[in-house]
Motif scaffolding. Structure first.
Motif, mmCIF file in Angstrom:
data_model
loop_
_atom_site.group_PDB
_atom_site.id
_atom_site.type_symbol
_atom_site.label_atom_id
_atom_site.label_comp_id
_atom_site.label_asym_id
_atom_site.label_seq_id
_atom_site.Cartn_x
_atom_site.Cartn_y
_atom_site.Cartn_z
ATOM 1 N N SER A 489 0.806 -1.218 0.000
ATOM 2 C CA SER A 489 0.000 0.000 0.000
ATOM 3 C C SER A 489 0.839 1.267 0.000
ATOM 4 O O SER A 489 0.319 2.356 -0.257
ATOM 5 C CB SER A 489 -0.942 0.006 1.209
ATOM 6 O OG SER A 489 -0.199 0.057 2.425
ATOM 7 N N PRO A 494 4.455 7.861 -4.915
ATOM 8 C CA PRO A 494 3.560 8.403 -3.891
ATOM 9 C C PRO A 494 2.956 9.754 -4.287
ATOM 10 O O PRO A 494 3.532 10.512 -5.058
ATOM 11 C CB PRO A 494 4.468 8.564 -2.681
ATOM 12 C CG PRO A 494 5.825 8.799 -3.269
ATOM 13 C CD PRO A 494 5.873 7.961 -4.516
ATOM 14 N N GLU A 495 1.802 10.018 -3.724
ATOM 15 C CA GLU A 495 1.093 11.297 -3.844
ATOM 16 C C GLU A 495 0.665 11.730 -2.450
ATOM 17 O O GLU A 495 0.281 10.891 -1.615
ATOM 18 C CB GLU A 495 -0.167 11.124 -4.700
ATOM 19 C CG GLU A 495 0.071 11.180 -6.182
ATOM 20 C CD GLU A 495 -0.025 12.604 -6.717
ATOM 21 O OE1 GLU A 495 0.079 13.550 -5.926
ATOM 22 O OE2 GLU A 495 -0.215 12.744 -7.931
ATOM 23 N N VAL A 514 -4.617 13.182 1.844
ATOM 24 C CA VAL A 514 -4.690 11.892 1.173
ATOM 25 C C VAL A 514 -3.272 11.468 0.802
ATOM 26 O O VAL A 514 -2.570 12.188 0.086
ATOM 27 C CB VAL A 514 -5.563 11.965 -0.095
ATOM 28 C CG1 VAL A 514 -5.651 10.588 -0.755
ATOM 29 C CG2 VAL A 514 -6.957 12.501 0.232
ATOM 30 N N LEU A 515 -2.837 10.314 1.297
ATOM 31 C CA LEU A 515 -1.551 9.726 0.926
ATOM 32 C C LEU A 515 -1.843 8.539 0.027
ATOM 33 O O LEU A 515 -2.522 7.592 0.431
ATOM 34 C CB LEU A 515 -0.783 9.286 2.164
ATOM 35 C CG LEU A 515 0.633 8.759 1.934
ATOM 36 C CD1 LEU A 515 1.552 9.857 1.419
ATOM 37 C CD2 LEU A 515 1.209 8.162 3.216
ATOM 38 N N TYR A 516 -1.320 8.573 -1.191
ATOM 39 C CA TYR A 516 -1.763 7.684 -2.263
ATOM 40 C C TYR A 516 -0.549 6.979 -2.853
ATOM 41 O O TYR A 516 0.490 7.601 -3.091
ATOM 42 C CB TYR A 516 -2.443 8.547 -3.329
ATOM 43 C CG TYR A 516 -3.355 7.865 -4.302
ATOM 44 C CD1 TYR A 516 -4.738 7.951 -4.169
ATOM 45 C CD2 TYR A 516 -2.855 7.169 -5.388
ATOM 46 C CE1 TYR A 516 -5.599 7.363 -5.080
ATOM 47 C CE2 TYR A 516 -3.697 6.567 -6.314
ATOM 48 C CZ TYR A 516 -5.075 6.675 -6.158
ATOM 49 O OH TYR A 516 -5.924 6.082 -7.072
ATOM 50 N N ASN A 520 -2.907 2.303 -6.030
ATOM 51 C CA ASN A 520 -4.215 2.947 -5.850
ATOM 52 C C ASN A 520 -4.828 2.687 -4.477
ATOM 53 O O ASN A 520 -6.038 2.838 -4.303
ATOM 54 C CB ASN A 520 -5.185 2.535 -6.961
ATOM 55 C CG ASN A 520 -4.651 2.875 -8.323
ATOM 56 O OD1 ASN A 520 -4.361 4.022 -8.624
ATOM 57 N ND2 ASN A 520 -4.451 1.851 -9.154
ATOM 58 N N ARG A 521 -4.006 2.322 -3.517
ATOM 59 C CA ARG A 521 -4.462 2.281 -2.134
ATOM 60 C C ARG A 521 -4.139 3.631 -1.514
ATOM 61 O O ARG A 521 -3.100 4.232 -1.796
ATOM 62 C CB ARG A 521 -3.765 1.166 -1.358
ATOM 63 C CG ARG A 521 -3.827 -0.206 -2.024
ATOM 64 C CD ARG A 521 -5.238 -0.690 -2.295
ATOM 65 N NE ARG A 521 -6.058 -0.747 -1.095
ATOM 66 C CZ ARG A 521 -6.052 -1.746 -0.222
ATOM 67 N NH1 ARG A 521 -5.259 -2.780 -0.411
ATOM 68 N NH2 ARG A 521 -6.830 -1.729 0.842
ATOM 69 N N TYR A 522 -5.030 4.129 -0.640
ATOM 70 C CA TYR A 522 -4.803 5.448 -0.069
ATOM 71 C C TYR A 522 -5.150 5.472 1.411
ATOM 72 O O TYR A 522 -5.962 4.683 1.908
ATOM 73 C CB TYR A 522 -5.574 6.530 -0.830
ATOM 74 C CG TYR A 522 -7.085 6.434 -0.754
ATOM 75 C CD1 TYR A 522 -7.806 7.097 0.246
ATOM 76 C CD2 TYR A 522 -7.807 5.704 -1.699
ATOM 77 C CE1 TYR A 522 -9.194 7.021 0.308
ATOM 78 C CE2 TYR A 522 -9.190 5.620 -1.650
ATOM 79 C CZ TYR A 522 -9.883 6.283 -0.640
ATOM 80 O OH TYR A 522 -11.252 6.202 -0.572
ATOM 81 N N GLY A 537 -7.261 3.736 6.695
ATOM 82 C CA GLY A 537 -6.671 3.214 5.477
ATOM 83 C C GLY A 537 -5.868 1.953 5.748
ATOM 84 O O GLY A 537 -5.657 1.579 6.911
ATOM 85 N N PRO A 538 -5.433 1.258 4.700
ATOM 86 C CA PRO A 538 -5.597 1.675 3.304
ATOM 87 C C PRO A 538 -6.991 1.408 2.765
ATOM 88 O O PRO A 538 -7.603 0.390 3.061
ATOM 89 C CB PRO A 538 -4.566 0.817 2.568
ATOM 90 C CG PRO A 538 -4.443 -0.425 3.411
ATOM 91 C CD PRO A 538 -4.643 0.021 4.822
ATOM 92 N N GLN A 562 -6.523 13.652 -11.835
ATOM 93 C CA GLN A 562 -5.617 12.513 -11.839
ATOM 94 C C GLN A 562 -5.558 11.856 -13.224
ATOM 95 O O GLN A 562 -6.555 11.780 -13.931
ATOM 96 C CB GLN A 562 -6.100 11.474 -10.815
ATOM 97 C CG GLN A 562 -5.200 10.257 -10.664
ATOM 98 C CD GLN A 562 -5.808 9.209 -9.750
ATOM 99 O OE1 GLN A 562 -6.886 8.697 -10.013
ATOM 100 N NE2 GLN A 562 -5.110 8.894 -8.662
#
Length: 732
Positions: A489, A494-495, A514-516, A520-522, A537-538, A562
């Motif tokens: 995850s 990373p985003e 939001v940590l992404y 595509n798990r956030y 999360g995730p 996105q």
């Protein structure tokens, strides 16, 4: 005495020779069973049995026979082990086998042991990054060991690049295998009297040979790259590589094979490499190939993967992407570039970042605008952050949005990791870098990997997203990291961004960070400018063929838009001369909505996507499954957009133009292109991408599950984003 032997002796000798010549081959092992039988293994590298071809994370393996082979890439290049045969008698003059993988003597090798001693050995062909996962014939003359007892030992004792061995079809024979001729080094002068380097390309499976080529100006390496050249045959296509970046116009360079010697059968292709205008390689049909998506971004020719550097700057949306100009598989990572004023009309731009050879490739990263002149290069300067695989995390800036200059401080961060995303954190007046890191730290020791994660991906034990900050973009300090027991995850690309929480479409006054990750798990939580604290999360899922997404920095009106990489298939059985592979998703907007389970992301196509519509092809209400399928078959051929609402919620089995568009819910907005379909369910509560099977190019029908009733259906035709801008029939 007579000098001639008696006739009976001559007959006996002749018979013996003939009998020996006619002895059938003995297959020592073909590795077609699901397990190794009486062969014994040590370590983890060889798995529980022969591999059914290519293993996860491995380049495509070819050159083996049948359906299976020995492949020690189980667990990647970090695993080691041995595979040893039961004893057998040496009863023929030769042992023939197929060998691929790493070329390290004593570490990635196949040995013939007699009385415990290694009497023959063979290694794979690869020692340098790049290379090819092709098995090649090898032969040993074992006639001197006739009647002796022997064993085959396959060894993987190497960790790191090319730390694996591939073996297949070990055969005892009186005839030696036809082994390829010894490799050669090729070299010739090349006058730069044109704009592009024109290189013949052999596609995967077309009988090419991957070689490393270098362009040299005296002793200075101008560029080196890995490319699959045809072997004594016509290329599948020609790559056109721009040379203006290197400032070598009018000079005489040296083109030569770099690194390991190469198969001499590439000589004709090597001689065919030329300098000239790109028009000698490219043509209008590039934009309308039947496997080229009509409204999804992709390079004109070559390969793409991750979107990079997404940023809005001076009225243009910039989309950079990982780009291989020399093939339709991954490699030679450059940054390709498109811009658009409206997210639908796109202009292809020159390559933005060039690799410094395959050992210093330009990996993924983000884009941003230095609005307040933190770096001292001028307010509003466009920046990109990227991973230099030979150096570390780097920054480059541009005055015109097209050509980039690196900061002299590069690498600004040096660690074991990649994929930097940089944004401005206004509350602390600092720049923040979120970057994937894979090395043991206090954070990974404090949060161990879960047993389930370790069983799936042991190599991600130290995976984390690290945070760095800077006041001037030139000097950076590490401030913390985030990890989770489910290491996948937090894996790569990373985003980190902040979104308002909405309820019934309106603001609640709350926000969440939001940590992404790439999968595509956030996570949702808080970020104080130094580190991230997760509340939950995730969340989320993989979205099918959607990966390594990124969002635009500096987007107007606070929009969080996105784009992801759509991992499509190769269609070489149907289109052996395929010239482009992979694509990017449609831009869609991320919003965060309150739910009974807490805030969750929604994914909805940007409003600008309606500009792609050309006409309303069909519509209907209260349709049976048969009526809906008939309407879709007649009207929904790609490129198209379908809006469907079923009479009842639940699982709906649906095929549009040969592509699976099934979903769980009530309604969906489905964008169908030539190799992919993007499915937005129930207003963006769910989002999934599926790819076109090879057979669906011919069987491009639409189906609705029997008994499913359709409350409403609309189908729009969509225009192509390519020149000439038309949605008509693709070129053959």
């Amino acid at each position: 005495m007579s000098s001639f032997p008696p006739a009976a002796v001559l007959f006996a000798l002749t018979f013996a020779v003939a009998a020996a010549a006619e002895r059938p081959d003995v297959v020592v092992a073909d590795f077609e069973a699901a397990d190794y039988g009486e062969w014994t293994t040590t370590g983890e590298a060889f798995g529980d049995g022969p591999a059914a071809g290519t293993l996860p994370g491995q380049m495509q393996v070819d050159g083996f026979e049948g359906q299976r082979l020995v492949n020690s890439f189980h667990g990647g290049d970090g695993a080691v082990g041995t595979l040893t045969s039961p004893p057998f008698e040496v009863s023929r003059d030769h042992l023939n086998l197929l060998v691929g993988g790493g070329g390290y003597e004593g570490e990635t090798c196949v040995n013939l042991r007699i009385d415990g001693k290694v009497v023959r050995t063979a290694v794979g062909p690869n020692l340098r990054p790049g290379g090819r996962e092709r098995l090649l014939p090898r032969t040993w003359d074992v006639s001197e060991f006739a009647g002796r007892t022997a064993r085959i030992e396959i060894v993987d004792a190497r960790r790191g690049g090319w730390g694996h061995i591939n073996v297949d079809q070990i055969v005892h024979s009186d005839a030696a295998a036809d082994v390829p001729p010894p490799p050669v080094t090729l070299e010739r002068p090349l006058v730069v009297d044109g704009s592009h380097l024109l290189v013949p390309i052999a596609n995967p499976g077309a009988g090419g040979e991957t070689v490393r080529l270098g362009l040299f100006d005296g002793d200075r390496a101008v560029q080196t790259f890995n490319v699959s050249l045809p072997l004594d045959g016509e290329p599948n296509w020609t790559a056109a590589y721009p040379l203006n970046h290197f400032d070598v116009a009018g000079r005489t360079l040296t083109l030569k094979t770099a690194g390991e010697p190469v198969n001499p059968h590439v000589a004709a292709a090597f001689e065919a490499i030329a300098v000239g205008p790109e028009s000698r390689a490219l043509g209008p049909a590039d934009w309308t190939r039947p496997y080229r998506n009509a409204f999804h971004l992709a390079p004109r020719r070559g390969w793409n993967n991750d979107p990079n550097g997404l940023v809005y700057h001076d009225g243009l949306w910039h989309v950079f992407y990982q780009y291989n100009p020399f093939g339709i598989e991954w490699g030679n990572m450059h940054w390709g570039h498109y811009t658009s004023p409206d997210l639908t009309a796109w202009t292809e731009r020159p390559i933005a970042l060039f690799q410094n050879g395959p050992d210093d490739a330009m990996f993924s990263g983000g884009g941003f605008v230095d609005a307040k002149n933190s770096a001292g290069l001028g307010a509003g300067r466009l920046f990109v952050a990227f991973t230099s695989t030979g150096r570390g995390e780097c920054l480059a800036h541009s005055a015109d949005g097209l050509t980039f200059t690196e900061l002299p401080e590069n690498p600004v961060v040096k660690h074991t990791g990649r994929d930097p995303k940089i944004f401005r954190h206004e509350p602390t007046e600092h720049w923040v870098m979120a970057v994937y890191q894979q090395e043991e730290t206090a954070e990974t020791r404090a949060v161990p990997q879960s047993p389930a994660s370790a069983a799936r991906e042991a190599d991600l034990r130290t995976a984390q997203i690290a945070f760095y900050r800077s006041a001037d973009l030139r000097t950076w300090e590490r401030t913390g990291a985030f990890t989770h027991p489910n290491r996948r995850s937090v894996f790569e690309c990373p985003e980190l961004f902040e979104l308002p929480v909405l309820s019934d479409g309106g603001p609640t006054g709350e926000t969440r960070w939001v940590l992404y990750g790439a999968d595509n798990r956030y996570f949702l939580g808080d970020f104080d400018g130094k580190t991230f604290a997760a509340d939950s999360g995730p969340h989320g899922d993989t979205h099918g063929a959607f990966y390594a997404a990124q969002t635009f920095n500096n987007a107007p009106d606070g929009r969080r838009i996105q784009i992801g990489w759509l991992r499509t298939a190769l269609y070489l059985d149907r289109f052996p001369d395929q010239t482009v592979n992979q694509c990017l998703s449609l831009p869609h907007e991320l919003t965060l909505h309150a739910t009974p389970d807490g805030p969750r992301l929604r994914f909805t196509p940007v409003a600008e996507a309606e500009n792609l519509r050309t006409d309303l092809r069909a519509e209907g209400e209260d349709l049976s499954a048969e009526q809906a399928a008939e309407l879709l078959t007649a009207a929904a051929a790609a490129p198209s957009e379908t809006l469907v609402t079923f009479a009842e919620g639940g699982r709906h089995t649906l095929t549009i133009d040969g592509v699976d568009a099934s979903f769980e819910g009530t309604s969906a907005r489905i964008f169908t292109d030539r190799t992919v379909a993007e499915i937005y369910v129930d207003g963006g509560h769910r989002y999934v991408v599926r790819t076109r099977p090879d057979a669906a190019f011919q069987d491009a029908v639409s189906r609705v599950a029997p008994g499913d009733r359709v409350a409403s259906l609309r189908v729009y035709g969509l225009k192509s984003i390519w020149p000439p801008a038309a949605s008509g029939s693709p070129a053959e």
